[in-house]
Motif scaffolding. Structure first.
Motif, PDB file in Angstrom:
ATOM      1  N   SER A   7      -0.631  -8.552   3.435  1.00 11.85           N
ATOM      2  CA  SER A   7      -1.293  -7.448   4.134  1.00 11.85           C
ATOM      3  C   SER A   7      -2.730  -7.283   3.640  1.00 11.85           C
ATOM      4  O   SER A   7      -3.635  -6.963   4.417  1.00 11.85           O
ATOM      5  CB  SER A   7      -0.518  -6.138   3.969  1.00 11.85           C
ATOM      6  N   LEU A   8      -2.971  -7.525   2.360  1.00 12.50           N
ATOM      7  CA  LEU A   8      -4.340  -7.481   1.847  1.00 12.50           C
ATOM      8  C   LEU A   8      -5.143  -8.654   2.390  1.00 12.50           C
ATOM      9  O   LEU A   8      -6.330  -8.495   2.736  1.00 12.50           O
ATOM     10  CB  LEU A   8      -4.342  -7.513   0.321  1.00 12.50           C
ATOM     11  N   SER A   9      -4.530  -9.814   2.495  1.00 11.87           N
ATOM     12  CA  SER A   9      -5.223 -10.977   3.049  1.00 11.87           C
ATOM     13  C   SER A   9      -5.693 -10.701   4.467  1.00 11.87           C
ATOM     14  O   SER A   9      -6.831 -11.032   4.837  1.00 11.87           O
ATOM     15  CB  SER A   9      -4.296 -12.194   3.030  1.00 11.87           C
ATOM     16  N   ARG A  10      -4.839 -10.054   5.271  1.00 13.46           N
ATOM     17  CA  ARG A  10      -5.235  -9.697   6.640  1.00 13.46           C
ATOM     18  C   ARG A  10      -6.381  -8.701   6.631  1.00 13.46           C
ATOM     19  O   ARG A  10      -7.317  -8.787   7.433  1.00 13.46           O
ATOM     20  CB  ARG A  10      -4.035  -9.110   7.398  1.00 13.46           C
ATOM     21  N   CYS A  11      -6.329  -7.756   5.699  1.00 13.48           N
ATOM     22  CA  CYS A  11      -7.390  -6.767   5.588  1.00 13.48           C
ATOM     23  C   CYS A  11      -8.723  -7.435   5.274  1.00 13.48           C
ATOM     24  O   CYS A  11      -9.746  -7.111   5.905  1.00 13.48           O
ATOM     25  CB  CYS A  11      -7.042  -5.747   4.506  1.00 13.48           C
ATOM     26  N   LEU A  12      -8.733  -8.368   4.343  1.00 13.16           N
ATOM     27  CA  LEU A  12      -9.977  -9.046   3.977  1.00 13.16           C
ATOM     28  C   LEU A  12     -10.554  -9.819   5.159  1.00 13.16           C
ATOM     29  O   LEU A  12     -11.783  -9.850   5.344  1.00 13.16           O
ATOM     30  CB  LEU A  12      -9.744  -9.988   2.801  1.00 13.16           C
ATOM     31  N   ARG A  13      -9.695 -10.410   5.965  1.00 14.90           N
ATOM     32  CA  ARG A  13     -10.193 -11.125   7.145  1.00 14.90           C
ATOM     33  C   ARG A  13     -10.871 -10.170   8.111  1.00 14.90           C
ATOM     34  O   ARG A  13     -11.912 -10.484   8.697  1.00 14.90           O
ATOM     35  CB  ARG A  13      -9.055 -11.873   7.841  1.00 14.90           C
ATOM     36  N   ARG A  14     -10.284  -8.992   8.297  1.00  7.96           N
ATOM     37  CA  ARG A  14     -10.879  -8.013   9.213  1.00  7.96           C
ATOM     38  C   ARG A  14     -12.196  -7.469   8.659  1.00  7.96           C
ATOM     39  O   ARG A  14     -13.140  -7.234   9.424  1.00  7.96           O
ATOM     40  CB  ARG A  14      -9.893  -6.864   9.457  1.00  7.96           C
ATOM     41  N   VAL A  15     -12.265  -7.263   7.350  1.00 10.00           N
ATOM     42  CA  VAL A  15     -13.528  -6.793   6.756  1.00 10.00           C
ATOM     43  C   VAL A  15     -14.611  -7.852   6.917  1.00 10.00           C
ATOM     44  O   VAL A  15     -15.767  -7.539   7.222  1.00 10.00           O
ATOM     45  CB  VAL A  15     -13.334  -6.438   5.268  1.00 10.00           C
ATOM     46  N   GLU A  16     -14.237  -9.096   6.738  1.00 10.88           N
ATOM     47  CA  GLU A  16     -15.205 -10.180   6.915  1.00 10.88           C
ATOM     48  C   GLU A  16     -15.719 -10.214   8.351  1.00 10.88           C
ATOM     49  O   GLU A  16     -16.920 -10.413   8.589  1.00 10.88           O
ATOM     50  CB  GLU A  16     -14.579 -11.523   6.550  1.00 10.88           C
TER      51      GLU A  16
ATOM     52  N   ALA B 106       0.373  -1.538  -4.116  1.00  8.86           N
ATOM     53  CA  ALA B 106       0.911  -2.894  -3.978  1.00  8.86           C
ATOM     54  C   ALA B 106      -0.215  -3.912  -4.034  1.00  8.86           C
ATOM     55  O   ALA B 106      -0.068  -4.994  -4.632  1.00  8.86           O
ATOM     56  CB  ALA B 106       1.691  -3.023  -2.668  1.00  8.86           C
ATOM     57  N   TRP B 107      -1.343  -3.599  -3.423  1.00 14.93           N
ATOM     58  CA  TRP B 107      -2.494  -4.496  -3.469  1.00 14.93           C
ATOM     59  C   TRP B 107      -3.019  -4.627  -4.894  1.00 14.93           C
ATOM     60  O   TRP B 107      -3.407  -5.712  -5.318  1.00 14.93           O
ATOM     61  CB  TRP B 107      -3.594  -3.966  -2.554  1.00 14.93           C
ATOM     62  N   LEU B 108      -3.012  -3.532  -5.639  1.00 11.93           N
ATOM     63  CA  LEU B 108      -3.472  -3.585  -7.023  1.00 11.93           C
ATOM     64  C   LEU B 108      -2.541  -4.435  -7.880  1.00 11.93           C
ATOM     65  O   LEU B 108      -2.989  -5.216  -8.726  1.00 11.93           O
ATOM     66  CB  LEU B 108      -3.580  -2.171  -7.598  1.00 11.93           C
ATOM     67  N   LEU B 109      -1.250  -4.295  -7.670  1.00 12.78           N
ATOM     68  CA  LEU B 109      -0.266  -5.083  -8.411  1.00 12.78           C
ATOM     69  C   LEU B 109      -0.381  -6.571  -8.102  1.00 12.78           C
ATOM     70  O   LEU B 109       0.037  -7.416  -8.904  1.00 12.78           O
ATOM     71  CB  LEU B 109       1.151  -4.603  -8.093  1.00 12.78           C
ATOM     72  N   ALA B 110      -0.941  -6.895  -6.949  1.00 15.88           N
ATOM     73  CA  ALA B 110      -1.039  -8.298  -6.546  1.00 15.88           C
ATOM     74  C   ALA B 110      -2.004  -9.090  -7.430  1.00 15.88           C
ATOM     75  O   ALA B 110      -1.895 -10.316  -7.515  1.00 15.88           O
ATOM     76  CB  ALA B 110      -1.463  -8.400  -5.082  1.00 15.88           C
ATOM     77  N   ASP B 111      -2.935  -8.423  -8.085  1.00 15.07           N
ATOM     78  CA  ASP B 111      -3.770  -9.087  -9.099  1.00 15.07           C
ATOM     79  C   ASP B 111      -3.047  -8.911 -10.421  1.00 15.07           C
ATOM     80  O   ASP B 111      -3.369  -8.039 -11.235  1.00 15.07           O
ATOM     81  CB  ASP B 111      -5.169  -8.462  -9.136  1.00 15.07           C
ATOM     82  N   ARG B 112      -2.066  -9.748 -10.667  1.00 11.54           N
ATOM     83  CA  ARG B 112      -1.134  -9.553 -11.768  1.00 11.54           C
ATOM     84  C   ARG B 112      -1.820  -9.589 -13.131  1.00 11.54           C
ATOM     85  O   ARG B 112      -1.507  -8.794 -14.018  1.00 11.54           O
ATOM     86  CB  ARG B 112      -0.019 -10.598 -11.693  1.00 11.54           C
ATOM     87  N   GLU B 113      -2.736 -10.509 -13.324  1.00 11.09           N
ATOM     88  CA  GLU B 113      -3.401 -10.612 -14.618  1.00 11.09           C
ATOM     89  C   GLU B 113      -4.253  -9.381 -14.909  1.00 11.09           C
ATOM     90  O   GLU B 113      -4.248  -8.851 -16.024  1.00 11.09           O
ATOM     91  CB  GLU B 113      -4.249 -11.876 -14.672  1.00 11.09           C
TER      92      GLU B 113
ATOM     93  N   PRO C 168     -10.061  -8.447  -5.379  1.00  8.22           N
ATOM     94  CA  PRO C 168      -9.397  -8.480  -4.071  1.00  8.22           C
ATOM     95  C   PRO C 168      -8.982  -9.869  -3.610  1.00  8.22           C
ATOM     96  O   PRO C 168      -7.869 -10.049  -3.084  1.00  8.22           O
ATOM     97  CB  PRO C 168     -10.448  -7.870  -3.136  1.00  8.22           C
ATOM     98  N   LYS C 169      -9.845 -10.868  -3.785  1.00  2.00           N
ATOM     99  CA  LYS C 169      -9.512 -12.201  -3.275  1.00  2.00           C
ATOM    100  C   LYS C 169      -8.412 -12.859  -4.092  1.00  2.00           C
ATOM    101  O   LYS C 169      -7.599 -13.633  -3.547  1.00  2.00           O
ATOM    102  CB  LYS C 169     -10.765 -13.072  -3.226  1.00  2.00           C
ATOM    103  N   VAL C 170      -8.347 -12.561  -5.367  1.00  2.00           N
ATOM    104  CA  VAL C 170      -7.222 -13.041  -6.186  1.00  2.00           C
ATOM    105  C   VAL C 170      -5.938 -12.351  -5.745  1.00  2.00           C
ATOM    106  O   VAL C 170      -4.898 -12.987  -5.557  1.00  2.00           O
ATOM    107  CB  VAL C 170      -7.487 -12.783  -7.678  1.00  2.00           C
ATOM    108  N   ALA C 171      -6.011 -11.039  -5.561  1.00  2.00           N
ATOM    109  CA  ALA C 171      -4.834 -10.274  -5.150  1.00  2.00           C
ATOM    110  C   ALA C 171      -4.330 -10.699  -3.774  1.00  2.00           C
ATOM    111  O   ALA C 171      -3.121 -10.675  -3.507  1.00  2.00           O
ATOM    112  CB  ALA C 171      -5.164  -8.783  -5.147  1.00  2.00           C
ATOM    113  N   ALA C 172      -5.233 -11.089  -2.890  1.00  2.00           N
ATOM    114  CA  ALA C 172      -4.843 -11.472  -1.530  1.00  2.00           C
ATOM    115  C   ALA C 172      -3.912 -12.674  -1.512  1.00  2.00           C
ATOM    116  O   ALA C 172      -3.150 -12.866  -0.556  1.00  2.00           O
ATOM    117  CB  ALA C 172      -6.080 -11.760  -0.695  1.00  2.00           C
TER     118      ALA C 172
END
Length: 211
Positions: free
Chosen positions: A182-191, A95-102, A173-177
């Motif tokens: 759920s990916l956006s939350r993940c990136l915040r935790r990684v940061e 699902a995270w991969l699909l979020a970067d549609r282009e 990742p940041k485009v997909a977020a």
């Protein structure tokens, strides 16, 4: 200290994890798991003990968007250690991969209009990628990602390696977020983990200079 221990369900997840960490100048020290969720969760206590002393990023799939992610986090990781980053992809990493549609459209050789929006709500993101691959203009995608008729398997012969390579080399990742909460939350935790690691590194450097 910018190296992180990683545990994932399968090799197809490795590329995306590397890309996520790279966004915050972190690298993978060693990847464990790769034998499915049950095997990974059976070792989660040992990983969490290790995370008292070194950073860990453990990623599992929720498997259903209807499952409560908060309850699963409490069940699987009730008391995370200081350097444990345990995240759950809704509903699968695909699902995270699909979020970067282009990027996924380019990789699969399909029109971006065919890539669904709101991927976190998909029941089976992996199947969505396989269905898109069936429509691909590229023969190697159709033959690699789509399971052969009568094979009795759910994915094509190069699915795992192709998805891993896409996640590491093309996916953003940041485009997909922007399309995946759920990916956006993940990136915040990684940061947050990265900031903690670099802060501790700076403190160690200051201590060494004073001694």
């Amino acid at each position: 200290m910018n190296q992180v221990m990683v545990a994932v369900e399968g090799i197809s997840d490795e590329g995306a994890v590397r890309s996520i960490l790279r966004e915050f100048n972190l690298t993978v020290h060693l990847t464990l798991g790769r034998n499915g969720k049950a095997a990974l969760l059976s070792k989660i206590s040992a990983y969490n003990d290790s995370a008292k002393y070194m950073p860990w990023f453990v990623l599992v799939d929720l498997d259903s968007p209807d499952t409560c992610i908060v309850e699963k986090l409490r069940q699987w990781m009730p008391n995370p250690s200081e350097y444990m980053l345990f995240r759950v992809a809704v509903s699968e990493l695909e699902a995270w991969l699909l979020a970067d549609r282009e990027a996924i459209a380019q990789f699969l050789g399909v029109s971006v209009d065919r890539v669904p929006r709101n991927p976190d709500s998909l029941k089976d993101p992996k199947q969505e990628i396989i269905n898109l691959a069936r429509r691909s203009r590229r023969r190697e995608i159709r033959e690699g990602l789509v399971p052969r008729q009568g094979s009795g398997v759910a994915i094509g012969p190069t699915y795992a390696s192709d998805i891993r390579n896409f996640g590491e080399s093309m996916w953003r990742p940041k485009v997909a977020a922007e399309e995946s909460p759920s990916l956006s939350r993940c990136l915040r935790r990684v940061e947050e983990l990265a900031n903690k690691l670099y802060k501790n590194t700076d403190a160690l450097k200051d201590h060494l200079r004073e001694t």
